[in-house]
Design an enzyme around this catalytic site. Structure first.
Site, PDB file in Angstrom:
ATOM      1  N   ASN A  37       0.804  -1.225   0.000  1.00 42.99           N
ATOM      2  CA  ASN A  37       0.000   0.000   0.000  1.00 42.99           C
ATOM      3  C   ASN A  37       0.840   1.281   0.000  1.00 42.99           C
ATOM      4  O   ASN A  37       1.636   1.515   0.907  1.00 42.99           O
ATOM      5  CB  ASN A  37      -0.901  -0.022   1.246  1.00 42.99           C
ATOM      6  N   HIS A 122     -15.188  -5.568  10.964  1.00 45.45           N
ATOM      7  CA  HIS A 122     -14.879  -4.208  11.439  1.00 45.45           C
ATOM      8  C   HIS A 122     -16.160  -3.427  11.689  1.00 45.45           C
ATOM      9  O   HIS A 122     -16.908  -3.168  10.752  1.00 45.45           O
ATOM     10  CB  HIS A 122     -14.116  -3.433  10.364  1.00 45.45           C
ATOM     11  N   ARG A 147     -14.065  -6.088  15.486  1.00 45.72           N
ATOM     12  CA  ARG A 147     -13.136  -5.029  15.901  1.00 45.72           C
ATOM     13  C   ARG A 147     -13.897  -3.710  15.970  1.00 45.72           C
ATOM     14  O   ARG A 147     -14.641  -3.388  15.038  1.00 45.72           O
ATOM     15  CB  ARG A 147     -12.018  -4.944  14.852  1.00 45.72           C
ATOM     16  N   TYR A 159      -7.889   6.913  12.977  1.00 42.42           N
ATOM     17  CA  TYR A 159      -7.630   5.668  12.261  1.00 42.42           C
ATOM     18  C   TYR A 159      -8.863   4.751  12.268  1.00 42.42           C
ATOM     19  O   TYR A 159      -9.484   4.550  13.301  1.00 42.42           O
ATOM     20  CB  TYR A 159      -6.444   4.912  12.891  1.00 42.42           C
ATOM     21  N   ASP A 212      -7.708  -1.900  17.399  1.00 41.43           N
ATOM     22  CA  ASP A 212      -6.407  -1.616  16.786  1.00 41.43           C
ATOM     23  C   ASP A 212      -5.955  -0.208  17.199  1.00 41.43           C
ATOM     24  O   ASP A 212      -6.612   0.781  16.870  1.00 41.43           O
ATOM     25  CB  ASP A 212      -6.550  -1.703  15.256  1.00 41.43           C
ATOM     26  N   HIS A 214      -3.094   1.052  16.272  1.00 46.99           N
ATOM     27  CA  HIS A 214      -2.293   1.512  15.131  1.00 46.99           C
ATOM     28  C   HIS A 214      -1.015   2.208  15.576  1.00 46.99           C
ATOM     29  O   HIS A 214      -0.648   3.274  15.056  1.00 46.99           O
ATOM     30  CB  HIS A 214      -3.122   2.394  14.195  1.00 46.99           C
ATOM     31  N   GLU A 238      -4.497  -4.625  19.361  1.00 52.05           N
ATOM     32  CA  GLU A 238      -3.546  -4.749  18.249  1.00 52.05           C
ATOM     33  C   GLU A 238      -2.638  -3.518  18.143  1.00 52.05           C
ATOM     34  O   GLU A 238      -3.105  -2.386  18.322  1.00 52.05           O
ATOM     35  CB  GLU A 238      -4.357  -4.898  16.963  1.00 52.05           C
ATOM     36  N   ARG A 285       0.519 -11.190  13.568  1.00 51.99           N
ATOM     37  CA  ARG A 285      -0.366 -10.741  12.493  1.00 51.99           C
ATOM     38  C   ARG A 285       0.319 -10.612  11.125  1.00 51.99           C
ATOM     39  O   ARG A 285      -0.203  -9.967  10.203  1.00 51.99           O
ATOM     40  CB  ARG A 285      -0.995  -9.399  12.899  1.00 51.99           C
ATOM     41  N   HIS A 314      -3.016 -10.362   8.967  1.00 52.95           N
ATOM     42  CA  HIS A 314      -3.559  -9.068   8.534  1.00 52.95           C
ATOM     43  C   HIS A 314      -4.541  -9.288   7.381  1.00 52.95           C
ATOM     44  O   HIS A 314      -4.244 -10.042   6.459  1.00 52.95           O
ATOM     45  CB  HIS A 314      -2.361  -8.230   8.068  1.00 52.95           C
ATOM     46  N   ASP A 318      -6.193  -3.579   1.511  1.00 58.71           N
ATOM     47  CA  ASP A 318      -5.067  -3.464   0.573  1.00 58.71           C
ATOM     48  C   ASP A 318      -4.401  -4.814   0.325  1.00 58.71           C
ATOM     49  O   ASP A 318      -3.422  -4.882  -0.434  1.00 58.71           O
ATOM     50  CB  ASP A 318      -4.052  -2.417   1.038  1.00 58.71           C
ATOM     51  N   TRP A 405       1.233   6.945  12.129  1.00 48.34           N
ATOM     52  CA  TRP A 405      -0.151   6.897  11.673  1.00 48.34           C
ATOM     53  C   TRP A 405      -0.747   5.541  11.990  1.00 48.34           C
ATOM     54  O   TRP A 405      -0.133   4.526  11.896  1.00 48.34           O
ATOM     55  CB  TRP A 405      -0.277   7.151  10.158  1.00 48.34           C
TER      56      TRP A 405
HETATM   57  C1  CS2 Z   1      -4.765  -2.086   9.633  1.00 45.04           C
HETATM   58  C2  CS2 Z   1      -4.633  -1.756   8.209  1.00 45.04           C
HETATM   59  O1  CS2 Z   1      -6.301  -3.770   9.135  1.00 45.04           O
HETATM   60  C3  CS2 Z   1      -5.544  -3.323   9.966  1.00 45.04           C
HETATM   61  O2  CS2 Z   1      -5.389  -3.793  11.055  1.00 45.04           O
HETATM   62  O3  CS2 Z   1      -3.871  -1.713  10.544  1.00 45.04           O
HETATM   63  O4  CS2 Z   1      -5.799  -1.148   7.832  1.00 45.04           O
HETATM   64  C4  CS2 Z   1      -3.460  -0.919   7.743  1.00 45.04           C
HETATM   65  O5  CS2 Z   1      -3.590   0.392   8.154  1.00 45.04           O
HETATM   66  C5  CS2 Z   1      -3.386  -0.954   6.248  1.00 45.04           C
HETATM   67  O6  CS2 Z   1      -3.453  -2.254   5.797  1.00 45.04           O
HETATM   68  C6  CS2 Z   1      -2.134  -0.264   5.744  1.00 45.04           C
HETATM   69  O7  CS2 Z   1      -1.971  -0.488   4.409  1.00 45.04           O
HETATM   70 MG    MG Z   2      -3.806  -3.063  12.132  1.00 46.61          MG
END
Ligand code: CS2
Ligand code: MG
Length: 405
Positions: A37, A122, A147, A159, A212, A214, A238, A285, A314, A318, A405
């Protein structure tokens, strides 16, 4: 059997994807996901210029040797670009292996350890109310794990949530320059326990809940958050901290029993070595695409299993349906599978380009019985959707300091 051609296909059916197609002299071909990504073209160039020429003439069934050749043979090991490129090639070779033997990849890995792969959905929203409405809908649909991500009041750009009520928060695609988000740890810490408190009050404790962070916190802040969330019994928290310094997780661990997950940006088993050996995390993950393919994922899974760490790959938008299907096979096999992130079925545009069947029942994805990975591509359809440069956002503290981020 010999590899005769390697195609690198870049397209944007709503968001950018890089796909590798490996063709052989016997007409059988395999495909792999090479999407990174925001850095898509770096992987495409790596594959085209540096990997493809070395593959021509090789036996596609010597999967381990090809993997070692690309990893050790480059001298320059690791890193997201290199490992995503190797990962795509490796996926394509397992796909060929499955097609040649007429078996689904999970069978080649050792067979089924379970009849279905539990996923987490999600539930996002701009308010607690909205998140909980979405959570209720997932529970009604039979999901066993969800989540929760919510916009933090008085903070610009949180996020996992999107203004305009878009579900696919990273499908915006067209970002010629990185957008900027704001981050304030205090606002976040003051707010997030309330989200989980209300979720438990409204829906009880049968549903698994996840969150998450992040990578926005420091270890001691993450420890504090983990403690605050203990009454709400998360399945995992996470990316509470970046794991560049793996010892950070040991520190969090000393303070909280909230289970910890990390690894979506890891590229090799080495990135997780200390975390796993010291049992500082509960879920790893790493993704099949960014972690170098099915070959190393199998090793990672075995290593993690020895230390009571479970797999939770994960599964953001993306990752293309090729990686999704590869995860389905790994998860069907992995004795220490934990849970799979699942953002839902692809959009119409994505499903025009990628051909695959996903069956979900009671919050579980059912194994694919098709030979190989069980996913194909429509190269003609891909041509309709041209690549456009696009970035993930960056994050800054309220005083302007650049943050994770
Ligand atoms: C994320 C992602 O899915 C997740 O847990 O942290 O959305 C992540 O931000 C993206 O895959 C980045 O490309
Ligand atoms: Mg994540």
């Amino acid at each position: 059997m010999k590899i005769t051609n390697v195609k690198v296909l870049v397209c944007r059916p709503g968001r950018n994807f890089v796909t590798v197609k490996i063709e052989t002299d016997e007409g059988v071909y395999g495909i792999g996901d090479a999407t990174l990504n925001g850095r898509e073209m770096a992987v495409a160039a790596y594959l085209e210029e540096h990997i493809a020429p070395c593959l021509i003439g090789k036996d596609p069934l010597q999967i381990e040797d090809v993997w070692q050749y690309l990893f050790k043979g480059a001298y320059w090991r690791k890193g997201p670009v290199t490992m995503t490129a190797i990962g795509a090639v490796d996926m394509a070779l397992w796909d060929i292996f499955g097609k040649v033997t007429n078996m689904p990849v999970y069978q080649l890995l050792g067979g089924k350890s379970r009849h279905g792969v539990t996923v987490y959905a999600h539930a996002n929203g701009e308010s607690i109310e909205e998140v909980l409405t979405n959570l209720g809908q997932f529970i009604d649909q039979g999901y066993k794990a969800v989540r929760l991500q919510c916009t933090i009041p008085n903070q610009k750009g949180t996020y996992g949530t999107l203004e305009g009520k878009k579900n696919y928060y990273e499908l915006q695609g067209n970002r010629p320059l990185p957008p900027e988000n704001e981050w304030c740890t205090r606002k976040y810490m003051n707010f997030i326990p309330e989200l989980f408190k209300q979720a438990r009050e409204q829906f009880g404790y049968d549903i698994e809940l996840l969150h998450d962070v992040h990578s926005r916190l420091t270890p001691i802040e993450a420890a504090k958050l983990g403690k605050m969330l203990e009454p709400y019994d998360l399945m995992f928290l996470e990316d509470s901290v970046t794991a560049d310094n793996q010892q950070g997780y040991a520190q969090i661990r000393q303070h909280t029993t909230t289970p910890l997950a990390v690894g979506e940006i890891f590229n090799t088993v080495w990135d997780a070595k200390e975390l796993i050996e010291t049992q500082s995390i509960d879920y790893i993950r790493t993704a099949v695409s960014h972690g170098g393919g099915i070959t190393p994922m199998r090793k990672l899974s075995d290593f993690a299993a020895m230390h009571h760490v479970r797999m939770a790959p994960h599964g953001a938008p993306d990752l293309s349906p090729i990686a999704t299907m590869a995860h389905l096979h790994i998860n069907t096999w992995a004795p220490n599978f934990g849970i799979q992130e699942f953002v839902g079925f692809g959009t119409d545009e994505i499903n025009e380009v990628f051909k695959y069947e996903l069956n979900i029942k009671n919050g579980m994805l059912l194994p694919s019985e098709a030979p190989g990975l069980g996913v194909d591509i429509d190269e003609e359809a891909m041509k309709k959707y041209e690549y456009k440069r696009s970035y993930l956002p960056v994050s800054r503290l309220e005083d302007g300091t650049l943050w994770n981020w």
